[in-house]
Design a protein around this motif. Structure first.
Motif, mmCIF file in Angstrom:
data_model
loop_
_atom_site.group_PDB
_atom_site.id
_atom_site.type_symbol
_atom_site.label_atom_id
_atom_site.label_comp_id
_atom_site.label_asym_id
_atom_site.label_seq_id
_atom_site.Cartn_x
_atom_site.Cartn_y
_atom_site.Cartn_z
ATOM 1 N N VAL A 1 0.781 -1.181 -0.007
ATOM 2 C CA VAL A 1 -0.016 0.051 -0.185
ATOM 3 C C VAL A 1 0.947 1.144 0.007
ATOM 4 O O VAL A 1 0.569 2.140 -0.696
ATOM 5 N N VAL A 2 1.900 1.262 0.826
ATOM 6 C CA VAL A 2 2.707 2.225 0.895
ATOM 7 C C VAL A 2 3.680 2.331 -0.175
ATOM 8 O O VAL A 2 3.932 3.561 -0.901
ATOM 9 N N GLU A 3 4.171 1.233 -0.844
ATOM 10 C CA GLU A 3 5.211 1.267 -1.860
ATOM 11 C C GLU A 3 4.386 1.756 -3.054
ATOM 12 O O GLU A 3 5.186 2.198 -4.138
ATOM 13 N N GLN A 4 3.281 1.432 -3.322
ATOM 14 C CA GLN A 4 2.672 1.844 -4.377
ATOM 15 C C GLN A 4 1.843 3.282 -4.367
ATOM 16 O O GLN A 4 1.296 3.640 -5.401
ATOM 17 N N ALA A 5 2.170 4.017 -3.245
ATOM 18 C CA ALA A 5 1.760 5.440 -3.203
ATOM 19 C C ALA A 5 2.381 6.294 -4.169
ATOM 20 O O ALA A 5 3.581 5.978 -4.488
ATOM 21 N N ASP A 6 1.522 7.290 -4.511
ATOM 22 C CA ASP A 6 2.241 8.127 -5.761
ATOM 23 C C ASP A 6 3.182 9.090 -5.094
ATOM 24 O O ASP A 6 3.981 9.671 -5.543
ATOM 25 N N ASN A 7 3.072 9.258 -3.642
ATOM 26 C CA ASN A 7 3.960 10.436 -2.907
ATOM 27 C C ASN A 7 3.672 9.996 -1.679
ATOM 28 O O ASN A 7 2.706 9.702 -0.892
ATOM 29 N N VAL A 8 4.828 9.919 -0.932
ATOM 30 C CA VAL A 8 5.055 9.850 0.283
ATOM 31 C C VAL A 8 5.956 10.817 1.253
ATOM 32 O O VAL A 8 7.062 11.186 0.668
ATOM 33 N N GLN A 9 5.285 11.542 2.072
ATOM 34 C CA GLN A 9 5.970 12.832 2.622
ATOM 35 C C GLN A 9 6.231 12.629 4.038
ATOM 36 O O GLN A 9 5.260 12.310 4.762
ATOM 37 N N LEU A 10 7.415 12.720 4.187
ATOM 38 C CA LEU A 10 7.709 12.199 5.761
ATOM 39 C C LEU A 10 7.775 13.674 6.681
ATOM 40 O O LEU A 10 8.143 14.723 6.264
ATOM 41 N N ILE A 11 7.166 13.473 7.682
ATOM 42 C CA ILE A 11 6.936 14.408 8.720
ATOM 43 C C ILE A 11 7.659 14.159 9.959
ATOM 44 O O ILE A 11 7.610 13.045 10.554
#
Length: 914
Positions: free
Chosen positions: A171-181
């Motif tokens: 689910v996370v690997e196929q995300a279009d964008n991952v923003q680290l907070i």
């Protein structure tokens, strides 16, 4: 010519991109822990999108009472949650149907790892998000690093907290964008102390447990590493999409080439040191090519490669093993696909002359590597280590003089045949005949007898048939070339024939082993008896391996016991469970069971034992130990793999039996709990009414007897007696059920008159008959049957009691007795409301009562169950059916065998004086 890297896009990748282009875009706001500001940042970004004209709505947001977060929520459209009633409570969940009907461009869904309440469409919230994405709706969501499935064990080890709600990695690997907070641990702890994450009491507890500074640093490092890995993956994908050869030195990555060479271990260690110095990831790559080796040699090489790859894994490398024809092409393809910046190879050992004729793979790799650095390592000669495995075949055939003698006999036979027919056969044909004993010797006895046969054949051919005859002198030099050609052909035939013979032997051995494994797995597929499985395992494994085998399983005190053992070729016998006789062997087996590692003979651990002990390991735990008697000091890799295959199959079979036993115990426990609950509820309900009647009547007699008339006193005494009888019947049914369940009920077969039994039963329930009419339909001649009179009386009492309970007070009850050919059938019928058709086959179960009559009468549902057990003990049958004009009929029959009829007639004749 330099090799050109193929940058064609994978068709599957293109199809995936097309499919994803039709879906919504997923943006994940990832944080190291709660309180870093994921939801706050998501809402701020949503406000920016709303100002840019994007249709944004809130699907679900958890503010946790934070004023800053609530202030950002107030400015965004919200889709109201739906309410679900669960266990008497109304709980709110995200309304996915309302979102799909609204179809916004962007929806905010907080807490991706949340588990939905029972009654929702999906079990998990990430499944809701997947449905929204498939509908083309963009989603913003939040997630903590500890909720990623692959990191669950690591998080539990660091924090001591097992996270129950996780999200699959894809689910996370196929995300279009991952923003680290990300915020510093000090700032996060300060926010906790100020009450900006949890309320005061929860914040103090969180600081003591989960939110310790060490835990926060570890989770923060995990989040940063996860993002670095994703950025590296995005970079590789970008380079493939834009056909960039690379590598880009954004982050170093080292690759070492692994083979079956004894120098590979040195290369692996050198690559590990290089990667540590560069602070880079490293790969260990093995390319399997088609090599012309014998099966036995391939087994040895494969075992060496496996040991080298295990060494690389132990040192922290990511291992890759692929098959290909062109070694150089495959190495460079793997390097470029993984953005490798450095390749470690060994310096070739071939001479300069050979290098001029055939260029080494290292030189080719350097010329075609492009921007990849190539490190060539000079390998040092290693002392040959004592391998765990050696060939345990029989002594080489060249040492057996009988084979040479038989070969020489064949040569003499061919020579005699050629000498006898030398005038009819040309000399070239005689020379070809000498190839026959060479081929047969190689096929039967191996290459060395074949070589001896070839040389002997050439000598005899020269002595007997080449002029001058009976001399070893050769006048014609052309025969010299014939002799050389003959020897070359003979040596090739001998070597290749032995090679094929070895392959055939190995193939037969493997086929026999696989057939035995398949036979064992098929035999135990439907067996759930542990003793049968262990006995079959010991017998088949011993016969297949040709060694003594014993199966050790733990007892209730977790001590290993020998459950089965077998000597190959020995007769089958009964096994008794006993401990290992030799204390040394018992200690080795106990070590294997405790450490879940192989030990004993031919292993690196405790090799002084007589047995090799292999752990019977499943995915969850170890279930036992398999002991195999090893006579020689070392065994071959193939033998070891076969033994491990038996151990793996045995572990699965034993675990299946244990799981079956646990499931049966759990089912019995569940049934027992259900029975206890039903029994307590039923008894408490049924005993309450007669007890209340008895107590009320007794109190009245005690306190107001002087004011009661004789009739009233008699009525009170009747109430006490009726209540006591009802309680007596209930207790009798419970005792009978306990006797039947415990197996203590024994039939007292004797001659019984059914009419007498019916009369006794009617007298026992006469207090219930009152104004009822009892109608009898009994055959003229009812035979005397063999059975237990007391138990049959109990059946009639229960059937009559059932008929009185579930029929009107003024309705008749009919008793019918019909005599058949070999049976007597008794029926009890009433004019009640009947039994639902769906319940007709279940009313004889314990504690079962038909739904439509459940509240109309008393009873705990044991009477009919007892009747069925008693009738079946008499080899009879009982069943129920509804009457067409209303009411229920319950029938049962008791068989009357022919011999019983004859005995009955004889006793009747004696009784009548005939």
């Amino acid at each position: 010519m330099p090799m050109k890297q193929e940058n064609r896009t994978d068709p599957d990748t293109i199809l995936q991109k097309i499919a994803r282009s039709e879906m919504g875009k997923l943006t994940v706001f990832l944080g190291a822990s709660a309180g870093v500001g994921k939801t706050y940042t998501m809402l701020e970004t949503a406000h920016e999108r709303l100002q840019a004209g994007i249709d944004v709505v809130i699907g679900w947001v958890e503010t946790h009472g934070r004023k800053e977060t609530e202030g950002l929520v107030s400015g965004l459209p919200v889709i109201l949650p739906k309410c679900i009633t669960y266990r008497g409570k109304v709980i709110q969940e995200m309304d996915i149907d309302a979102i799909l009907a609204r179809r916004p461009e962007l929806v905010l869904v907080d807490e991706l790892a949340h588990t939905n309440i029972q009654g929702s469409r999906h079990v998990r919230r990430f499944q809701d998000v997947e449905e929204l994405l498939k509908a083309g709706i963009n989603v913003y969501t939040t997630l903590n690093i500890q909720h990623i499935e692959s990191l669950n064990d690591v998080v539990a080890q660091i924090t001591g907290v097992i996270v129950r709600e996780t999200v699959p990695d894809y689910v996370v690997e196929q995300a279009d964008n991952v923003q680290l907070i990300d915020i510093s641990p000090q700032d996060l702890i300060k926010r906790l102390q100020e009450g900006k994450v949890y309320v005061a009491g929860q914040a103090e507890q969180a600081l003591r447990n989960f939110f310790r500074q060490g835990n926060i640093n570890a989770l923060r490092e995990m989040a940063l590493r996860f993002m670095a890995k994703r950025v590296d993956s995005d970079l590789s994908e970008y380079m493939r999409e834009h056909k960039i050869d690379g590598p880009w030195p954004a982050s170093g990555k080292v690759m070492v080439c692994v083979s079956a060479s004894p120098f590979s271990a040195q290369l692996i260690r050198a690559a590990c040191r290089l990667a540590a110095g560069l602070q880079a990831e490293w790969l260990a790559v093995h390319i399997e090519t088609n090599t012309k080796f014998s099966l036995r040699e391939k087994e040895r090489l494969r075992d060496r490669v496996a040991r080298n790859m295990r060494l690389a894994e132990e040192l922290g490398a990511k291992t890759i093993s692929i098959a290909g024809r062109d070694l150089l092409h495959e190495l460079l393809a793997v390097a470029r696909n993984n953005n490798v910046t450095a390749i470690v190879v060994g310096k070739p050992q071939q001479s300069r002359l050979r290098d001029m004729v055939h260029e080494s793979i290292v030189n080719k790799l350097i010329r075609h590597s492009g921007g990849i650095n190539v490190y060539v390592i000079q390998a040092q000669k290693e002392q040959p280590s004592h391998s765990t495995y050696i060939n345990t075949e029989a002594a080489p055939v060249q040492g057996n003089w009988q084979y040479y003698l038989l070969s020489f006999c064949m040569i003499i036979g061919i020579s005699g045949f050629g000498w006898f027919f030398k005038d009819l056969i040309e000399i070239i044909n005689i020379a070809l005949l000498y190839q026959l004993p060479v081929t047969l010797s190689a096929f039967w006895w191996g290459r060395w007898p074949s070589y001896f046969t070839a040389v002997s054949s050439m000598v005899l051919f020269d002595f007997l048939f080449v002029p001058p005859v009976f001399a070893f002198t050769v006048y014609d030099l052309r025969y010299i070339w014939s002799f050389i050609t003959f020897l070359i052909v003979a040596f090739i035939i001998g070597g290749r024939t032995e090679f094929l013979r070895e392959e055939a032997d190995l193939a037969r051995q493997r086929e026999r082993s696989i057939r035995s494994l398949y036979s064992f797995s098929k035999e135990i597929a439907a067996v759930v008896d542990l003793a049968t499985i262990t006995r079959s395992l010991a017998i088949q494994a011993a016969d297949t391996l040709g060694r003594r085998v014993m199966v050790l399983l733990p007892d209730e005190h977790n001590q290993l016991m020998v459950c089965a053992e077998h000597e190959p070729g020995a007769a089958m016998k009964q096994y008794t469970i006993h401990p290992v006789a030799d204390s040394t062997e018992a200690a080795v087996a106990a070590w294997v069971y405790a450490h879940c590692e192989a030990a004993g003979r031919s292993a690196a651990t405790l090799p002084s034992a007589d047995y090799l002990y292999l752990p019977l390991v499943t995915r969850e735990h170890i279930v036992g130990v398999l002991g195999i008697k090893i006579i020689e000091k070392l065994i071959t890799p193939e033998q070891r793999r076969l033994m491990e295959a038996w151990a793996g199959l045995a572990a699965i079979a034993i675990e299946r039996v244990q799981l079956t036993e646990k499931a049966r115990e759990a089912e019995l426990l569940l049934e027992s709990d259900k029975l206890k609950s039903t029994l307590f509820n039923s008894v408490s309900h049924e005993l309450r009414t007669p007890l209340a009647s008895i107590i009320g009547s007794a109190l009245t007699l005690r306190d107001a007897a002087q004011h009661c008339s004789p009739e009233e006193k008699n009525e009170l005494w009747d109430n006490i007696i009726d209540g006591a009888k009802r309680m007596t019947r209930i207790v009798a049914n419970l005792l009978d059920t306990a006797r039947l369940e415990g197996g203590t009920l024994r039939l007292k077969n004797d001659w019984c008159d059914l009419q007498d039994i019916i009369g006794v039963a009617l007298r026992q329930v006469e207090d219930q008959i009152k104004e009822r009419a009892i109608q009898f339909n009994i055959s003229a001649e009812v035979p005397i049957v063999r059975g237990d009179g007391k138990l049959l009386e109990q059946v009639m009492v229960n059937l009559l009691d059932n008929a009185f309970k579930y029929s009107p007070a003024n309705s008749p009850v009919e008793i019918t007795v019909v005599t058949g050919k070999n049976q007597v059938q008794v029926s009890v019928a009433d004019r009640g409301i009947g039994i639902p058709a769906a319940d007709l086959t279940q009313i004889f179960d314990k504690f079962y009562r038909a739904k439509q009559i459940e509240g109309n009468s008393n009873g705990i549902g044991l009477g009919l169950s007892i009747c069925r057990t008693i009738i079946e003990a008499h080899n009879g049958k009982i069943w129920a059916e509804n009457r067409p004009d209303g009411g229920t009929m319950i029938h049962f029959f008791i068989p009357v065998p022919e011999q019983d009829k004859r005995l009955m007639d004889q006793e009747g004749s004696i009784f009548n004086g005939n």
